[in-house]
Design a protein around this motif. Structure first.
Motif, PDB file in Angstrom:
ATOM      1  N   LEU A   1      64.997  26.731  49.210  1.00  0.00           N
ATOM      2  CA  LEU A   1      64.747  27.955  49.971  1.00  0.00           C
ATOM      3  C   LEU A   1      64.440  29.161  49.062  1.00  0.00           C
ATOM      4  O   LEU A   1      63.443  29.857  49.290  1.00  0.00           O
ATOM      5  CB  LEU A   1      65.941  28.262  50.886  1.00  0.00           C
ATOM      6  N   PRO A   2      65.245  29.451  48.046  1.00  0.00           N
ATOM      7  CA  PRO A   2      64.930  30.593  47.181  1.00  0.00           C
ATOM      8  C   PRO A   2      63.564  30.446  46.509  1.00  0.00           C
ATOM      9  O   PRO A   2      62.786  31.401  46.449  1.00  0.00           O
ATOM     10  CB  PRO A   2      66.071  30.592  46.158  1.00  0.00           C
ATOM     11  N   PHE A   3      63.288  29.243  46.006  1.00  0.00           N
ATOM     12  CA  PHE A   3      62.001  29.012  45.350  1.00  0.00           C
ATOM     13  C   PHE A   3      60.845  29.194  46.332  1.00  0.00           C
ATOM     14  O   PHE A   3      59.837  29.839  46.008  1.00  0.00           O
ATOM     15  CB  PHE A   3      61.940  27.601  44.763  1.00  0.00           C
ATOM     16  N   SER A   4      60.974  28.640  47.527  1.00  0.00           N
ATOM     17  CA  SER A   4      59.905  28.729  48.527  1.00  0.00           C
ATOM     18  C   SER A   4      59.640  30.182  48.916  1.00  0.00           C
ATOM     19  O   SER A   4      58.488  30.608  49.036  1.00  0.00           O
ATOM     20  CB  SER A   4      60.269  27.910  49.771  1.00  0.00           C
ATOM     21  N   ILE A   5      60.707  30.949  49.106  1.00  0.00           N
ATOM     22  CA  ILE A   5      60.553  32.359  49.470  1.00  0.00           C
ATOM     23  C   ILE A   5      59.840  33.118  48.356  1.00  0.00           C
ATOM     24  O   ILE A   5      58.921  33.912  48.609  1.00  0.00           O
ATOM     25  CB  ILE A   5      61.928  32.987  49.766  1.00  0.00           C
ATOM     26  N   ALA A   6      60.239  32.867  47.105  1.00  0.00           N
ATOM     27  CA  ALA A   6      59.612  33.542  45.968  1.00  0.00           C
ATOM     28  C   ALA A   6      58.136  33.166  45.853  1.00  0.00           C
ATOM     29  O   ALA A   6      57.270  34.028  45.654  1.00  0.00           O
ATOM     30  CB  ALA A   6      60.351  33.194  44.681  1.00  0.00           C
TER      31      ALA A   6
ATOM     32  N   LYS B   1      46.396  33.096  51.635  1.00  0.00           N
ATOM     33  CA  LYS B   1      46.211  32.720  53.036  1.00  0.00           C
ATOM     34  C   LYS B   1      47.326  33.403  53.832  1.00  0.00           C
ATOM     35  O   LYS B   1      48.339  32.781  54.148  1.00  0.00           O
ATOM     36  CB  LYS B   1      46.277  31.202  53.207  1.00  0.00           C
ATOM     37  N   PRO B   2      47.143  34.684  54.129  1.00  0.00           N
ATOM     38  CA  PRO B   2      48.215  35.497  54.710  1.00  0.00           C
ATOM     39  C   PRO B   2      48.888  34.886  55.936  1.00  0.00           C
ATOM     40  O   PRO B   2      50.120  34.842  55.997  1.00  0.00           O
ATOM     41  CB  PRO B   2      47.498  36.807  55.071  1.00  0.00           C
ATOM     42  N   PHE B   3      48.117  34.426  56.905  1.00  0.00           N
ATOM     43  CA  PHE B   3      48.716  33.913  58.135  1.00  0.00           C
ATOM     44  C   PHE B   3      49.596  32.695  57.851  1.00  0.00           C
ATOM     45  O   PHE B   3      50.739  32.617  58.321  1.00  0.00           O
ATOM     46  CB  PHE B   3      47.633  33.541  59.150  1.00  0.00           C
ATOM     47  N   ILE B   4      49.079  31.749  57.084  1.00  0.00           N
ATOM     48  CA  ILE B   4      49.829  30.524  56.778  1.00  0.00           C
ATOM     49  C   ILE B   4      51.063  30.845  55.939  1.00  0.00           C
ATOM     50  O   ILE B   4      52.175  30.389  56.228  1.00  0.00           O
ATOM     51  CB  ILE B   4      48.939  29.513  56.045  1.00  0.00           C
ATOM     52  N   PHE B   5      50.881  31.675  54.910  1.00  0.00           N
ATOM     53  CA  PHE B   5      51.982  31.946  53.994  1.00  0.00           C
ATOM     54  C   PHE B   5      53.073  32.788  54.651  1.00  0.00           C
ATOM     55  O   PHE B   5      54.258  32.565  54.420  1.00  0.00           O
ATOM     56  CB  PHE B   5      51.459  32.624  52.731  1.00  0.00           C
ATOM     57  N   TYR B   6      52.684  33.758  55.472  1.00  0.00           N
ATOM     58  CA  TYR B   6      53.690  34.551  56.172  1.00  0.00           C
ATOM     59  C   TYR B   6      54.443  33.696  57.188  1.00  0.00           C
ATOM     60  O   TYR B   6      55.651  33.873  57.394  1.00  0.00           O
ATOM     61  CB  TYR B   6      53.045  35.756  56.860  1.00  0.00           C
ATOM     62  N   SER B   7      53.742  32.769  57.834  1.00  0.00           N
ATOM     63  CA  SER B   7      54.384  31.867  58.800  1.00  0.00           C
ATOM     64  C   SER B   7      55.420  30.997  58.101  1.00  0.00           C
ATOM     65  O   SER B   7      56.550  30.829  58.583  1.00  0.00           O
ATOM     66  CB  SER B   7      53.333  30.994  59.494  1.00  0.00           C
ATOM     67  N   LEU B   8      55.033  30.449  56.951  1.00  0.00           N
ATOM     68  CA  LEU B   8      55.966  29.619  56.185  1.00  0.00           C
ATOM     69  C   LEU B   8      57.134  30.455  55.666  1.00  0.00           C
ATOM     70  O   LEU B   8      58.276  29.968  55.603  1.00  0.00           O
ATOM     71  CB  LEU B   8      55.233  28.955  55.014  1.00  0.00           C
ATOM     72  N   LEU B   9      56.851  31.706  55.300  1.00  0.00           N
ATOM     73  CA  LEU B   9      57.912  32.602  54.819  1.00  0.00           C
ATOM     74  C   LEU B   9      58.942  32.852  55.911  1.00  0.00           C
ATOM     75  O   LEU B   9      60.156  32.816  55.656  1.00  0.00           O
ATOM     76  CB  LEU B   9      57.299  33.918  54.353  1.00  0.00           C
ATOM     77  N   ILE B  10      58.475  33.082  57.120  1.00  0.00           N
ATOM     78  CA  ILE B  10      59.382  33.310  58.254  1.00  0.00           C
ATOM     79  C   ILE B  10      60.241  32.078  58.496  1.00  0.00           C
ATOM     80  O   ILE B  10      61.458  32.182  58.743  1.00  0.00           O
ATOM     81  CB  ILE B  10      58.585  33.667  59.518  1.00  0.00           C
ATOM     82  N   ILE B  11      59.639  30.897  58.412  1.00  0.00           N
ATOM     83  CA  ILE B  11      60.375  29.644  58.628  1.00  0.00           C
ATOM     84  C   ILE B  11      61.485  29.491  57.595  1.00  0.00           C
ATOM     85  O   ILE B  11      62.631  29.146  57.926  1.00  0.00           O
ATOM     86  CB  ILE B  11      59.410  28.442  58.572  1.00  0.00           C
TER      87      ILE B  11
END
Length: 231
Positions: free
Chosen positions: A118-123, A132-142
């Motif tokens: 989780l920490p690595f993914s968020i960073a 890819k703002p939409f994809i990356f922000y979606s994954l960030l929220i998850i």
């Protein structure tokens, strides 16, 4: 690749770990669990040198794609984790670590099948979010939601620290202090708004997590799971 100061630091940790293992083997008879923990610990140090050698001889683009694949896997695991622990749709058969009843809702905590990066993914998603703002922000929220569903205070504090550190580093790079303050305020607002939304859709879960922070102000009994002596 050449030997660096970080290599010396890791090598020092290996020596300390081996010394501690030898001292434990000499002074204690039952060392089964100690050996298991030592193997896990030493494998992390060994992996450092393996990864260092690999990255030194690999194209940066390939490294980035490899790291992104880890983020994707972690995000899929986060989705399953949220569905199982947050929405209580049974996916995994393993017993829960703990079960609490809050506002008539069963709140479970499990670490066995929770996402491990989780920490690595968020960073990673923060750094490369503009690709890819939409994809990356979606994954960030998850991934942030998975942090919330873990109900783990240290995970949440780590996530907040990653956000703050990212904004500070970005501001320093661009030479603008104002952008640091602006971004921190924007994401603080989004965080408060997100917490408000969660309190409406998952009120019991939100209350449980907030109560865990309130427990820090209280003196727990020795038999309480949050007491260091009990642990």
């Amino acid at each position: 690749s050449r030997f660096t100061a970080m290599d010396s630091f890791i090598l020092g940790l290996i020596i300390i770990s081996v010394t501690g293992l030898i001292a434990t083997l000499i002074n204690y008879a039952d060392t089964t669990d100690v050996l298991k923990e030592f193997i896990v610990l030493i494998s992390m140090f060994v992996c450092y040198f393996i990864i260092k050698n690999w990255t030194a001889n690999t194209n940066p683009q390939d490294i980035e794609e490899f790291l992104f694949s880890i983020v994707i896997i972690n995000s899929i695991t986060s989705c399953l984790y949220i569905i199982h622990q947050g929405l209580h749709f049974a996916i995994y058969p393993d017993a829960e670590y703990s079960v609490d009843i809050v506002q008539g809702v069963e709140i479970t905590r499990t670490f066995y099948f929770m996402p491990q990066f989780l920490p690595f993914s968020i960073a990673y998603l923060l750094i490369f979010k503009n690709k890819k703002p939409f994809i990356f922000y979606s994954l960030l929220i998850i991934n942030v939601l998975a942090v919330f569903i873990s109900y783990t205070r240290s995970f949440l504090m780590n996530a907040i620290f990653i956000f703050i550190l990212y904004f500070i580093m970005k501001g320093v790079k661009e030479g603008r202090v104002s952008i640091v303050v602006k971004n921190i305020m924007v994401f603080a607002f989004l965080g408060i708004f997100g917490l408000f939304v969660l309190s409406k859709f998952l009120p019991a879960n939100t209350r449980f997590f907030m109560n865990r922070f309130s427990e820090l102000k209280e003196t727990s009994a020795t038999s309480d799971p949050n007491n260091i002596k009990f642990r």
